[in-house]
Enzyme design. Structure first.
Site, PDB file in Angstrom:
ATOM      1  N   ASP A 132      40.198  40.507  45.840  1.00 29.66           N
ATOM      2  CA  ASP A 132      39.364  39.871  44.826  1.00 29.66           C
ATOM      3  C   ASP A 132      38.977  40.847  43.725  1.00 29.66           C
ATOM      4  OD1 ASP A 132      37.704  38.177  43.446  1.00 29.66           O
ATOM      5  OD2 ASP A 132      36.016  38.402  44.814  1.00 29.66           O
ATOM      6  N   ASP A 346      41.657  38.502  34.939  1.00 28.64           N
ATOM      7  CA  ASP A 346      41.499  38.280  36.371  1.00 28.64           C
ATOM      8  C   ASP A 346      42.836  37.913  37.001  1.00 28.64           C
ATOM      9  OD1 ASP A 346      40.172  37.941  38.863  1.00 28.64           O
ATOM     10  OD2 ASP A 346      40.146  35.779  38.533  1.00 28.64           O
TER      11      ASP A 346
END
Length: 482
Positions: A132, A346
């Site tokens: 993540d 991201d």
């Protein structure tokens, strides 16, 4: 016709020269190229979420919904007005085993879109965790565990490790966590995510083991991680989570001072075979490889309300070289006073999420330029889809992301996603509110160098990231030529 682009296996190939640990005096020198597999939650057969009985369209739809859930989770973190080393949550609310189980959802694993292996302990215990880029803490479910979600692997057992050490409450490392408690002089943590997933347990030091391309291993002492005793949420049946954000306790920052806080990746085309790897390079070699590719840089921006995320400045968007008109001047602006707005890079978001005022304008321009029959994209959750069946080489516009200091020209393969075997292609963008997120479809076959120490990101296009990965695999060491 372009090959069907499914989010199949991504492999993460990490090349590290020197590694920093929580205790610099115990750092391991001359770390060879460690090899870690990064695999998509939905598509890879080893993923706990992979369902061989689902159709391709259903899996695409799941990826789109996960992107939406991730954007919503980020929005919750920013709205909280605190640094997302973890979102605060009400720790007085008791979590039951039934609640931990029922909280799981197969389509809303907002903490991330990929899984990777991590080996902790002496001897090493290898577990599977979500990777993540939107959080910092590295943690695994630990035995004994009072409340744990389901996982196929055994729980990490600190009693079977000779190097497990709990971190003291007054340690600077303990101070990096958003919520901690005093437990007989030791640090216990409480860490939450934007989708209300939570983990609680002991903050500890362990030996991290990295496996090199040649099969050799290197040990990194005193790596800080969370030993989760009470956990619930959308962790998809994995064993924990590896935070790759910008905070001091993230995986990347814990090895950062000896690598100059530099790392780079190049994501292979999503439609390629599982044998191709996506290289991740740490340290000076990341910069050297980037220099050979003639990188251009754009600044990294700090958001005081969300200091884990990798923010960049986007000045505009153009289609086929022409600026998209009518987008408000402040559409991509980060307000550092409120934490709202801005643009985040991201790798865990599949579909790029554009702020609505820009997204609508982009849709309008693309519709005016594409002559193929438009079809309903609702089965996959996308807004703009076309039937290109029978067209061997569809002619589709390019989109340019105009970052400060560099224009990133996205070819059609990074803009449109072929979602089925019948020839349906859909725009791999979606609309959102508050801020924008540049996802991994738009990043593939581009080299991204995160030079955190100098607060900048370098970007360069490649024909195929897989070629870069092959070079690394064949040399077994640092990438010094392409």
């Amino acid at each position: 016709m372009a090959a069907i682009r499914s989010c199949v296996e991504f492999l993460l190939l990490a090349t590290v020269a020197l590694v920093h640990t929580a205790d610099p005096s115990l750092a391991t020198e001359n770390v060879k190229a460690p090899f870690v597999g990064l695999k998509h939650l939905d598509y890879h057969q080893d993923s706990p979420l992979h369902d061989a009985h689902t159709t391709f369209v259903e899996r695409i739809h799941t990826s789109v919904r996960r992107s939406e859930a991730r954007a919503s989770a980020f929005r919750s973190i920013v709205a909280a007005g605190i640094t997302p080393r973890g979102t605060h949550f009400d720790s007085t609310v008791e979590v039951s085993s039934k609640a931990a189980s029922s909280f799981q959802s197969a389509v809303s694993a907002a903490p991330g879109g990929y899984i990777m292996s991590i080996s902790l302990g002496s001897p090493p215990q290898t577990r599977t965790a979500i990777a993540d880029t939107g959080s910092d803490l590295v943690w695994l479910q630990c035995a004994p565990c009072s409340v744990c979600f389901r996982q196929s692997d055994p729980l990490f057992d600190p009693r079977k490790s000779a190097t497990f050490t709990r971190i003291r409450y007054f340690s600077p490392l303990c101070g990096e966590l958003p919520q901690v408690s005093y437990d007989g002089g030791f640090c216990t943590y409480r860490y939450g995510y934007g989708d209300q997933s939570t983990t609680q347990g002991d903050f500890a030091l362990e030996t991290l083991t990295l496996t090199a391309i040649d099969g050799s291993t290197q040990s990194i002492n005193n790596f800080a991680f969370g030993c989760g005793r009470r956990n619930q949420g959308t962790f998809a049946g994995t064993d924990g989570l590896v935070g790759l954000g910008r905070g001091a306790i993230s995986f990347t920052e814990q090895i950062g001072s000896r690598t100059g806080s530099k790392f780079a990746y190049c994501l292979v085309d999503a439609g390629t075979s599982g044998s191709e790897v996506s290289p991740l390079i740490f340290g000076d070699s990341a910069a050297e490889t980037g220099n050979a590719l003639n990188l251009s840089y754009t600044p990294l921006i700090r958001n005081p309300a969300a200091d884990t995320f990798y923010y960049v400045k986007l000045n505009g968007i153009s289609v086929n070289g022409q600026p998209v008109a009518g987008i408000p001047a402040n559409a991509y602006t980060l307000n550092v006073l409120t934490g709202r707005g801005g643009v985040i890079l991201d790798s865990g978001t599949t579909i790029t999420q554009l702020v609505q005022s820009a997204y609508i304008r982009l849709l309008t321009v693309l519709q005016s330029l594409i002559a193929y029959p438009q079809v309903d994209g609702s089965p996959v959750g996308l807004d703009l889809c076309y039937d290109v069946s029978g067209v061997s080489s569809p002619s589709l516009p390019s989109v340019t992301l105009q970052f400060q200091g560099i224009d990133v020209v996205l070819p059609a393969d990074n803009v449109f996603l072929q979602v089925d075997a019948q020839g349906t292609m859909c725009l791999a963008f979606a609309g959102t509110s508050d801020f924008s997120i540049i996802g991994n479809i738009q990043q593939q076959n581009f080299y991204y160098l995160y030079d955190v120490e100098n607060e900048r990101v370098g970007i360069a296009p490649l024909d195929k990231c897989a070629a870069l990965a092959s070079t690394a695999a064949s040399t077994g060491g640092l990438l010094d030529e392409l």
